[in-house]
Write a protein that holds these residues in place. Structure first.
Motif, PDB file in Angstrom:
ATOM      1  N   VAL A 183       0.842  -1.201   0.000  1.00 56.92           N
ATOM      2  CA  VAL A 183       0.000   0.000   0.000  1.00 56.92           C
ATOM      3  C   VAL A 183       0.877   1.251   0.000  1.00 56.92           C
ATOM      4  CG1 VAL A 183      -1.647   1.329   1.397  1.00 56.92           C
ATOM      5  CG2 VAL A 183      -1.951  -1.147   1.133  1.00 56.92           C
ATOM      6  N   VAL A 184       1.909   1.253   0.830  1.00 57.82           N
ATOM      7  CA  VAL A 184       2.799   2.418   0.913  1.00 57.82           C
ATOM      8  C   VAL A 184       3.485   2.648  -0.437  1.00 57.82           C
ATOM      9  CG1 VAL A 184       4.898   3.332   2.008  1.00 57.82           C
ATOM     10  CG2 VAL A 184       3.122   2.260   3.406  1.00 57.82           C
ATOM     11  N   ARG A 185       3.850   1.550  -1.111  1.00 55.70           N
ATOM     12  CA  ARG A 185       4.476   1.687  -2.442  1.00 55.70           C
ATOM     13  C   ARG A 185       3.516   2.371  -3.419  1.00 55.70           C
ATOM     14  NH1 ARG A 185       5.680  -3.740  -4.422  1.00 55.70           N
ATOM     15  NH2 ARG A 185       5.653  -4.452  -2.283  1.00 55.70           N
ATOM     16  N   ALA A 186       2.252   1.944  -3.389  1.00 57.66           N
ATOM     17  CA  ALA A 186       1.257   2.538  -4.301  1.00 57.66           C
ATOM     18  C   ALA A 186       1.087   4.029  -3.997  1.00 57.66           C
ATOM     19  CB  ALA A 186      -0.075   1.814  -4.169  1.00 57.66           C
ATOM     20  N   ARG A 187       1.138   4.361  -2.728  1.00 55.83           N
ATOM     21  CA  ARG A 187       1.009   5.761  -2.301  1.00 55.83           C
ATOM     22  C   ARG A 187       2.240   6.562  -2.772  1.00 55.83           C
ATOM     23  NH1 ARG A 187      -1.727   9.909  -1.610  1.00 55.83           N
ATOM     24  NH2 ARG A 187      -0.939  11.403  -0.117  1.00 55.83           N
ATOM     25  N   GLU A 188       3.424   5.969  -2.587  1.00 50.68           N
ATOM     26  CA  GLU A 188       4.669   6.670  -2.977  1.00 50.68           C
ATOM     27  C   GLU A 188       4.772   6.818  -4.493  1.00 50.68           C
ATOM     28  OE1 GLU A 188       7.611   4.402  -0.913  1.00 50.68           O
ATOM     29  OE2 GLU A 188       7.381   5.572   0.938  1.00 50.68           O
ATOM     30  N   ASP A 220      -3.673   8.361  -4.859  1.00 52.71           N
ATOM     31  CA  ASP A 220      -4.540   8.322  -3.688  1.00 52.71           C
ATOM     32  C   ASP A 220      -4.977   6.870  -3.560  1.00 52.71           C
ATOM     33  OD1 ASP A 220      -4.568  10.885  -2.717  1.00 52.71           O
ATOM     34  OD2 ASP A 220      -6.175  11.555  -4.049  1.00 52.71           O
ATOM     35  N   VAL A 221      -4.877   6.323  -2.344  1.00 54.10           N
ATOM     36  CA  VAL A 221      -5.146   4.885  -2.208  1.00 54.10           C
ATOM     37  C   VAL A 221      -6.274   4.620  -1.199  1.00 54.10           C
ATOM     38  CG1 VAL A 221      -4.113   2.614  -1.769  1.00 54.10           C
ATOM     39  CG2 VAL A 221      -2.673   4.485  -2.600  1.00 54.10           C
ATOM     40  N   VAL A 222      -7.236   3.830  -1.647  1.00 49.76           N
ATOM     41  CA  VAL A 222      -8.275   3.323  -0.750  1.00 49.76           C
ATOM     42  C   VAL A 222      -8.099   1.808  -0.694  1.00 49.76           C
ATOM     43  CG1 VAL A 222     -10.759   3.018  -0.394  1.00 49.76           C
ATOM     44  CG2 VAL A 222      -9.886   5.187  -1.303  1.00 49.76           C
ATOM     45  N   VAL A 223      -7.874   1.296   0.512  1.00 51.01           N
ATOM     46  CA  VAL A 223      -7.646  -0.145   0.670  1.00 51.01           C
ATOM     47  C   VAL A 223      -8.854  -0.757   1.364  1.00 51.01           C
ATOM     48  CG1 VAL A 223      -6.000  -1.870   1.444  1.00 51.01           C
ATOM     49  CG2 VAL A 223      -5.303   0.505   1.293  1.00 51.01           C
ATOM     50  N   SER A 237      -8.128  -2.039  11.345  1.00 54.43           N
ATOM     51  CA  SER A 237      -7.360  -1.232  12.301  1.00 54.43           C
ATOM     52  C   SER A 237      -5.915  -1.710  12.375  1.00 54.43           C
ATOM     53  CB  SER A 237      -8.044  -1.206  13.666  1.00 54.43           C
ATOM     54  OG  SER A 237      -8.515  -2.483  13.987  1.00 54.43           O
ATOM     55  N   LEU A 238      -5.699  -3.037  12.297  1.00 57.36           N
ATOM     56  CA  LEU A 238      -4.311  -3.524  12.292  1.00 57.36           C
ATOM     57  C   LEU A 238      -3.564  -3.001  11.063  1.00 57.36           C
ATOM     58  CD1 LEU A 238      -4.732  -7.220  13.538  1.00 57.36           C
ATOM     59  CD2 LEU A 238      -3.673  -5.305  14.774  1.00 57.36           C
ATOM     60  N   LEU A 239      -4.238  -2.990   9.917  1.00 58.45           N
ATOM     61  CA  LEU A 239      -3.573  -2.469   8.715  1.00 58.45           C
ATOM     62  C   LEU A 239      -3.319  -0.962   8.850  1.00 58.45           C
ATOM     63  CD1 LEU A 239      -2.405  -2.997   5.918  1.00 58.45           C
ATOM     64  CD2 LEU A 239      -4.690  -2.624   4.953  1.00 58.45           C
ATOM     65  N   GLY A 240      -4.291  -0.254   9.436  1.00 58.62           N
ATOM     66  CA  GLY A 240      -4.098   1.182   9.682  1.00 58.62           C
ATOM     67  C   GLY A 240      -2.870   1.424  10.551  1.00 58.62           C
ATOM     68  N   ILE A 241      -2.735   0.610  11.594  1.00 57.60           N
ATOM     69  CA  ILE A 241      -1.572   0.738  12.494  1.00 57.60           C
ATOM     70  C   ILE A 241      -0.274   0.470  11.713  1.00 57.60           C
ATOM     71  CG2 ILE A 241      -0.412  -0.380  14.474  1.00 57.60           C
ATOM     72  CD1 ILE A 241      -3.305  -0.782  15.664  1.00 57.60           C
ATOM     73  N   ALA A 242      -0.301  -0.575  10.877  1.00 59.34           N
ATOM     74  CA  ALA A 242       0.913  -0.951  10.123  1.00 59.34           C
ATOM     75  C   ALA A 242       1.324   0.135   9.134  1.00 59.34           C
ATOM     76  CB  ALA A 242       0.675  -2.273   9.383  1.00 59.34           C
ATOM     77  N   ILE A 243       0.342   0.751   8.471  1.00 59.99           N
ATOM     78  CA  ILE A 243       0.693   1.787   7.478  1.00 59.99           C
ATOM     79  C   ILE A 243       1.228   3.026   8.203  1.00 59.99           C
ATOM     80  CG2 ILE A 243      -0.184   3.257   5.602  1.00 59.99           C
ATOM     81  CD1 ILE A 243      -2.285   1.042   5.063  1.00 59.99           C
ATOM     82  N   ASN A 244       0.571   3.422   9.298  1.00 60.76           N
ATOM     83  CA  ASN A 244       1.047   4.564  10.086  1.00 60.76           C
ATOM     84  C   ASN A 244       2.459   4.327  10.608  1.00 60.76           C
ATOM     85  OD1 ASN A 244      -0.845   6.879  10.373  1.00 60.76           O
ATOM     86  ND2 ASN A 244      -2.278   5.238  10.900  1.00 60.76           N
TER      87      ASN A 244
END
Ligand code: ADP
Ligand code: ASP
Ligand code: MG
Length: 415
Positions: free
Chosen positions: A26-31, A35-38, A79-86
């Motif tokens: 996800v971070v790669r797609a953002r970089e 704009d990314v919606v997962v 929420s776990l994915l949110g934590i991981a991306i943050n």
């Protein structure tokens, strides 16, 4: 900035390690400047485990409470994915279906999306965040109750949100590298398809190829969202689901599907008079049971047997309706046989080739597999057979139509 929607299924977020790998992607797609919606499903087999707990407590759990329970699965994953991306220094915020404005009707367990109000999603994207969205859930418009969109419903969340926010592409990340000529877990010689038309994918999905939820394909076809089904473990290009291009004259059959989630219901000795079928199927529809094949036998002495298939998950409700109907229409009794499977052959080219059905039936006969019911559409032939014959039937029909490609067996991770 272009918007992309990425959906990750249960296996893809099945462990903390896999969630970390999804966060990296996800971070790669953002970089890359998107704009990314997962959209996420519940981890691994969470939904099945929650369902099993509920049915230990009650035979037919209260539908409102069941939806409340099942939506918790996606909440954990999001929420776990949110934590991981943050944690990777990339801003992300997770949203439930109701926060994201996914408004539905009131049908708990299989709610229809009636409207999407993506205000908060746009605000989050404009604020520079990656949006992590819980799949499979919404909020009923009239009662503000939490609803779910049917099994596999995270696919529908992804497609519907992609359409509502004008995403350029909706990527469905899963545990196989695309859509194959049949389930590669049943036939390792199955071949990956590059492109599948909406119509064919819809027939395959409705026939049990659960790589995509059929309602999500219907929604994509209606709204023109192109889907890219691909692996969350590898980078290779997957399968595109889109409008049919030039009709390919040479391509007769695109795939074989097996549905093992249905049961055969028979009403025995139904009075053979006008209006009876209407009464039977209205009662079934009123209970929101989606039935499929219908077969009515030849009448003897003013009575006939009437059979149809229905999802096994709906059997508690089917029993209720059948008990009422036997009395109301004066049938003798009803039986339910849940030891069946439905085998389907799908291909846009078959409508101009009259020999396809004969070849399919012949290949089953050659294996001694008995056909109990048959139904067709212009691009599909389906047969009900014994459940025990299902996987063998897939392989024999797949071989008969030369759908395999020798030498390439897909590698499949286990859930
Ligand atoms: P997810 O959890 O990612 O939504 P699903 O289990 O719902 O994944 O769907 C992926 C599975 O669909 C694959 O593991 C495969 O066994 C099955 N499948 C059935 N038919 C096909 C097909 N024609 N092509 C690819 N996969 C298929
Ligand atoms: N978790 C839900 C299910 O198992 C929705 C999904 O995975 O798409 O059906
Ligand atoms: Mg799925």
């Amino acid at each position: 900035m272009p918007i992309i929607v990425q959906k990750y299924g249960g296996t893809s977020v099945g462990t903390v390690e896999r969630i970390q790998a999804v966060a990296d992607r996800v971070v790669r797609a953002r970089e890359d400047g998107n704009d990314v919606v997962v959209v996420v499903s519940a981890m691994g087999h969470t939904t099945d485990e929650l369902l099993a707990m509920a049915s230990e407590i009650a035979v037919a759990p209260d539908p409102r409470e069941l939806d409340m329970l099942l939506t918790a699965g996606e909440r954990i994953a999001m929420s776990l994915l949110g934590i991981a991306i943050n944690a990777r220094g990339c801003r992300a915020a997770s949203y439930t279906g109701s926060q994201a404005g996914i408004m539905t009707d009131t049908q708990h367990g299989s709610a229809r999306i009636v409207e999407i109000r993506p205000k908060r999603i746009f605000e989050a994207l404009e604020g520079g965040s990656v949006v992590v969205l819980a799949g499979f859930q919404g909020l009923s418009l009239s009662q503000y109750e939490i609803t779910t969109l049917g099994r596999g419903g995270s696919d529908l969340t992804a497609v519907a949100m992609a359409s509502a926010i004008g995403a350029g592409v909706c990527e469905i990340y899963t545990d196989v590298t695309g859509v194959y000529t049949t389930d590669p877990r049943i036939e390792p010689r199955a071949r990956k398809l590059d492109v599948v038309s909406y119509d064919e994918m819809l027939e395959l999905a409705a026939a049990g190829a659960n790589v995509l939820q059929s309602r999500s394909v219907e929604y994509a076809r209606r709204t023109g969202v192109r889907l890219h089904v691909r692996s969350s473990f590898e980078d290779e290009v997957g399968t595109w689901i889109q409008e049919a291009e030039e009709p390919m004259e040479g391509v007769l059959i695109s795939g074989v599907a097996l549905d093992t989630d249905e049961a055969k219901v028979t009403l025995e000795r139904v009075p053979d008079r006008p209006g009876v079928a209407a009464t039977v199927f209205k009662a079934i529809a009123d209970d929101a049971i989606s039935i499929d094949m219908i077969v009515q036998n030849v009448s003897h002495a003013g009575a006939t047997d009437l059979s149809f298939t229905a999802p096994r998950a709906d059997l508690p409700r089917v029993h209720g309706v059948m008990e009422r109907l036997v009395k109301e229409i004066g049938a003798d009794s009803y039986t339910i046989d849940d030891d069946i499977a439905k085998l389907s052959l799908v291909g846009a080219g078959m409508k101009n080739h009259p020999g396809v059905a004969a070849d399919m039936f012949d290949s089953l006969a050659g294996e001694g597999i008995n056909i109990e019911m048959i139904s067709t559409s212009p691009i599909r032939i389906s047969c009900v057979i014994r459940a025990a014959d299902g996987e063998r039937a897939v392989r024999v029909v797949h071989g008969r139509f030369s759908l395999d490609e020798s030498g390439s067996s897909p590698e499949i991770p286990t859930g």
